[in-house]
Write an enzyme that holds these catalytic residues in place. Sequence first.
Site, mmCIF file in Angstrom:
data_model
loop_
_atom_site.group_PDB
_atom_site.id
_atom_site.type_symbol
_atom_site.label_atom_id
_atom_site.label_comp_id
_atom_site.label_asym_id
_atom_site.label_seq_id
_atom_site.Cartn_x
_atom_site.Cartn_y
_atom_site.Cartn_z
ATOM 1 C CG ASP A 1 11.348 -64.474 5.442
ATOM 2 O OD1 ASP A 1 12.354 -64.469 5.762
ATOM 3 O OD2 ASP A 1 10.988 -63.162 5.274
ATOM 4 C CB CYS B 1 12.801 -61.838 7.163
ATOM 5 S SG CYS B 1 13.348 -60.011 7.510
ATOM 6 C CB THR C 1 17.497 -57.315 5.476
ATOM 7 O OG1 THR C 1 16.344 -57.407 5.788
ATOM 8 C CG2 THR C 1 17.168 -57.501 4.105
ATOM 9 C CG HIS D 1 21.887 -49.644 27.324
ATOM 10 N ND1 HIS D 1 22.199 -48.564 27.740
ATOM 11 C CD2 HIS D 1 22.712 -49.882 29.082
ATOM 12 C CE1 HIS D 1 23.364 -47.817 27.777
ATOM 13 N NE2 HIS D 1 23.407 -49.113 28.615
ATOM 14 C CG HIS E 1 19.292 -48.393 30.496
ATOM 15 N ND1 HIS E 1 19.394 -47.466 30.098
ATOM 16 C CD2 HIS E 1 20.127 -48.703 31.691
ATOM 17 C CE1 HIS E 1 20.803 -47.330 30.104
ATOM 18 N NE2 HIS E 1 20.700 -48.013 30.893
HETATM 19 C C1 RB5 Z 1 12.019 -61.865 1.222
HETATM 20 O O1 RB5 Z 1 12.723 -61.952 -0.129
HETATM 21 C C2 RB5 Z 1 12.801 -60.421 1.855
HETATM 22 O O2 RB5 Z 1 11.764 -59.197 1.157
HETATM 23 C C3 RB5 Z 1 12.189 -60.064 3.477
HETATM 24 O O3 RB5 Z 1 12.578 -61.816 4.275
HETATM 25 C C4 RB5 Z 1 13.258 -59.608 4.793
HETATM 26 O O4 RB5 Z 1 14.275 -59.209 4.272
HETATM 27 C C5 RB5 Z 1 12.363 -57.968 4.579
HETATM 28 O O5 RB5 Z 1 12.691 -57.731 5.429
#
Ligand code: RB5
Length: 161
Positions: free
Chosen positions: A21, A78, A80, A111, A146
Amino acid sequence: MQPFYSRSFSETFEMIIIGSDHGGLALKTALSSYLKRRGFEVTDAGTNDDSSVDYPDFGQKVAETVIEGAAELGILVCGTGIGMSIAANKIPGIRAALVTDVFMARMAKEHNNANVLVLGGRVLDEQNACDLVGAWLDATFEGGRHQMRLDKITALEKKYS
Ligand code: RB5
């Protein structure tokens, strides 16, 4: 030509699809260059600009491409990595692993036989992220006990789908 079993993971798998994203766009671009330098064929599933988009759309595209066999492996980024990993793991057969260090990245293959690696673009710097992708690509699934555990995950997918 080396026999299949003696080739490294990175020699065995050549087509990788990568998606992000807006929160993962910069890191996706860097990882794509890294993968091409290493000789992989890379398909970019987008996003391609920094306008706000919804990560499940790109998680779905990458995961479905892996399940369909058009790419052997997927990488998702993304902000996080959390949202992408939640979304990708909804697709049966996907084992998406969100990793933040080299040990986790290696274990994700050895694993868990993760077929999708997930990274946080707002968590990792480029060099660190390339190190994690490299550790995952260079590792080999150990099978044995595994595989039995992965079979249990497959059974869970069947039970709840
Ligand atoms: C977008 O702002 C953010 O929420 C997305 O990139 C991600 O971190 C979601 O888990």
